[in-house]
Write a protein that holds these residues in place. Structure first.
Motif, PDB file in Angstrom:
ATOM      1  N   GLN A 186     -91.663 -11.527 -78.957  1.00  8.67           N
ATOM      2  CA  GLN A 186     -91.876 -10.537 -80.010  1.00  8.67           C
ATOM      3  C   GLN A 186     -92.582  -9.268 -79.533  1.00  8.67           C
ATOM      4  O   GLN A 186     -92.518  -8.249 -80.219  1.00  8.67           O
ATOM      5  N   VAL A 187     -93.266  -9.328 -78.390  1.00  7.87           N
ATOM      6  CA  VAL A 187     -94.019  -8.166 -77.910  1.00  7.87           C
ATOM      7  C   VAL A 187     -93.276  -7.543 -76.733  1.00  7.87           C
ATOM      8  O   VAL A 187     -93.084  -8.212 -75.707  1.00  7.87           O
ATOM      9  N   PRO A 188     -92.871  -6.272 -76.841  1.00 11.76           N
ATOM     10  CA  PRO A 188     -92.190  -5.599 -75.724  1.00 11.76           C
ATOM     11  C   PRO A 188     -93.198  -5.191 -74.647  1.00 11.76           C
ATOM     12  O   PRO A 188     -93.831  -4.147 -74.729  1.00 11.76           O
ATOM     13  N   LEU A 239    -101.654  -4.328 -83.249  1.00 10.64           N
ATOM     14  CA  LEU A 239    -100.623  -4.038 -84.239  1.00 10.64           C
ATOM     15  C   LEU A 239    -100.686  -5.125 -85.303  1.00 10.64           C
ATOM     16  O   LEU A 239    -100.403  -6.292 -85.045  1.00 10.64           O
ATOM     17  N   ASN A 298     -97.786  -3.287 -90.568  1.00  6.57           N
ATOM     18  CA  ASN A 298     -97.172  -1.975 -90.368  1.00  6.57           C
ATOM     19  C   ASN A 298     -98.177  -0.916 -89.938  1.00  6.57           C
ATOM     20  O   ASN A 298     -97.915   0.283 -90.063  1.00  6.57           O
ATOM     21  N   ILE A 308    -101.448   0.232 -86.973  1.00  7.69           N
ATOM     22  CA  ILE A 308    -102.174   0.007 -85.731  1.00  7.69           C
ATOM     23  C   ILE A 308    -103.662   0.114 -86.036  1.00  7.69           C
ATOM     24  O   ILE A 308    -104.121   1.115 -86.583  1.00  7.69           O
ATOM     25  N   ALA A 355    -103.326  -5.195 -77.898  1.00  6.71           N
ATOM     26  CA  ALA A 355    -102.320  -4.271 -77.386  1.00  6.71           C
ATOM     27  C   ALA A 355    -102.140  -4.380 -75.887  1.00  6.71           C
ATOM     28  O   ALA A 355    -101.128  -3.885 -75.356  1.00  6.71           O
ATOM     29  N   ASP A 392     -98.410  -3.336 -74.761  1.00  6.71           N
ATOM     30  CA  ASP A 392     -97.434  -3.446 -75.847  1.00  6.71           C
ATOM     31  C   ASP A 392     -96.824  -2.074 -76.085  1.00  6.71           C
ATOM     32  O   ASP A 392     -97.511  -1.134 -76.498  1.00  6.71           O
ATOM     33  N   HIS A 393     -95.534  -1.943 -75.838  1.00  7.50           N
ATOM     34  CA  HIS A 393     -94.867  -0.635 -75.948  1.00  7.50           C
ATOM     35  C   HIS A 393     -94.765  -0.153 -77.387  1.00  7.50           C
ATOM     36  O   HIS A 393     -94.446   1.010 -77.640  1.00  7.50           O
ATOM     37  N   ARG A 394     -95.049  -1.007 -78.349  1.00  6.54           N
ATOM     38  CA  ARG A 394     -95.059  -0.567 -79.749  1.00  6.54           C
ATOM     39  C   ARG A 394     -96.344   0.184 -80.079  1.00  6.54           C
ATOM     40  O   ARG A 394     -96.405   0.917 -81.067  1.00  6.54           O
ATOM     41  N   VAL A 395     -97.381  -0.020 -79.243  1.00  7.86           N
ATOM     42  CA  VAL A 395     -98.693   0.554 -79.524  1.00  7.86           C
ATOM     43  C   VAL A 395     -99.002   1.723 -78.596  1.00  7.86           C
ATOM     44  O   VAL A 395     -99.637   2.701 -78.995  1.00  7.86           O
ATOM     45  N   ASP A 410     -97.807   3.927 -74.601  1.00 14.33           N
ATOM     46  CA  ASP A 410     -96.710   4.320 -73.719  1.00 14.33           C
ATOM     47  C   ASP A 410     -97.176   4.349 -72.269  1.00 14.33           C
ATOM     48  O   ASP A 410     -98.382   4.270 -71.973  1.00 14.33           O
TER      49      ASP A 410
END
Length: 430
Positions: free
Chosen positions: A227-229, A283, A286, A288, A370, A402-405, A407
């Protein structure tokens, strides 16, 4: 007024706990904050404090029972007051455990629907043997096969008394005295032959049930990777100045207070996170959440897996305090005596395998955090400095993020600032 103690929720994903043992008996006085019981959670065995003062009037569950969060487990009140009004009633009848005598146990055994058993009486529990952690440890120490022991605990669970009974039933092995060979009976040495012969017998396959901690680790790591990229950034750090400073400081400290490399890493990471709040984050749904506190979780290796203990507000603490706290936390974790605050609330994690000689590895993020930093060993390696080949002390570290949080560029700047602290370590003590 009498108060009901319930199974506490000791983690955000905890649904149930195993009551390992009571530290207070019925009729004993207990004060608020005093240790009442030991409870095994998904992560560790935790000492749970009493939330009230008084006398233990009733223990509602047996040691070894698996109890859902929020279920009443004890009643504390004054010695002479009535507790009938606070005891679990019909509304909680499905959760309350009725006490009924059985031939194998005392008259206070919990009545539950019996599990199916094999012909030898071994409980069948969905592919794994039900046994308390203490029973498993005793079985390992005495090389007992849990499959050959019938459990007398709730639902056929194997508990300490079952292991003790099995040990008492074992026949005593008597080793015959050695007989010295007469000179005339001395066997000449076997001549050397070229043919290969196996040494000893091949051991049989072992089938080891997955214990609670290992099963939770497996579930959480699968969820994290699915689930975590993740993305990864590795950097090599010049540790020469830090190792010199550590040597000088430790020369002034007693042996039990000496600083480890990991103590410096914790402090450096905490100070770096102050300037990169996006990595001191999680995260949640929805949104951060960027945490105000910098609480560093540090992985500790146990016999049954890894446990993360938490150094709180590491950015505000001096190195010596961080070092002492980590020694205390690690010791409690290995003894199975951690408290809830020891393992909850981390905002960023560190996994250090340098003490095992590991040069480089990548760690799995501990959700909902993260990021996590994987730290390798400090090694002597050939380096080129000012056009000349020499020997330097280097350490590799890899950030999993975590790429959702965050870069790549932000994570790279984090690793760059971390180098300023590790390569100029006097900033960590000023």
């Amino acid at each position: 007024m009498a108060e009901v103690i319930t199974m506490p929720k000791l983690g955000f994903d905890m649904a149930e706990g195993t009551l390992i043992r009571w530290l207070k008996a019925e009729g004993e006085a207990v004060t608020k904050g005093e240790i009442l019981a030991e409870i095994e959670t998904d992560k560790a065995t935790v000492e749970v404090e009493s939330t009230h003062s008084g006398v233990v009037r009733r223990l509602l569950v047996e040691a070894g029972a698996v109890v859902p969060v929020g279920t009443p487990i004890a009643v504390i009140g004054a010695p002479d007051e009535s507790i009938e009004d606070v005891l679990p009633g019909e509304k909680k009848g499905e959760q309350a455990e009725e006490k009924t005598p059985t031939p194998a146990v005392s008259s206070k055994t919990t009545e539950m629907t019996p599990l199916p058993v094999t012909e030898s009486g071994v409980p069948i529990a969905e592919g794994r043997i039900k046994a308390s952690p203490l029973a498993r440890r005793m079985a390992r120490e005495h090389q007992l096969d849990l499959r050959q022991i019938r459990g007398s605990g709730p639902g056929g669970r194997i508990v300490r008394r079952d292991i003790e009974a099995a040990l008492a039933a074992q026949p005593e092995v008597v080793t015959p005295p050695a007989v010295s060979a007469k000179p005339s009976e001395v066997v000449p040495p076997t001549p050397v032959v070229s043919a290969w012969k196996p040494v000893g017998e091949v051991p049989e396959d072992q089938h080891i049930p997955v214990d609670r901690l290992r099963s939770i680790i497996a579930r959480r790591m699968v969820e994290a990777k699915q689930q975590v990229p993740h993305f990864y950034i590795t950097r090599e750090y010049d540790m020469g100045a830090l190792m010199e400073l550590r040597k000088a400081l430790n020369a002034e400290l007693p042996e039990e207070q000496r600083l480890s490399v990991n103590d410096f890493v914790i402090k450096a990471v905490a100070l770096t996170l102050r300037q990169f709040p996006a990595l001191n984050a999680a995260l949640v749904g929805n949104e951060i959440v960027r945490y105000g506190h910098v609480n560093i979780g540090v992985a500790v290796a146990l016999e049954s897996g890894l446990m993360t203990v938490v150094c709180r507000d590491a950015d505000l603490k001096p190195l010596r305090l961080i070092s002492q706290e980590m020694k205390d936390l690690s010791a409690r974790a290995r003894q199975g005596k951690v408290r809830p605050e020891d393992i909850e609330g981390s905002t960023f994690s560190i996994s250090n395998l340098g003490m095992f000689g590991v040069e480089h590895f990548m760690a799995i993020i501990n959700p909902p955090e993260a990021a996590i930093l994987a730290v390798g060993a400090v090694r002597e390696v050939p380096v080129v400095q000012n056009g000349a080949l020499g020997i330097g002390l280097r350490m590799k570290a890899t950030l999993s993020a975590d790429h959702r949080v965050t870069d790549g560029a932000e994570a790279a700047r984090f690793m760059q600032l971390l180098a300023d602290f590790l390569e100029h370590p006097y900033r960590l003590v000023l």
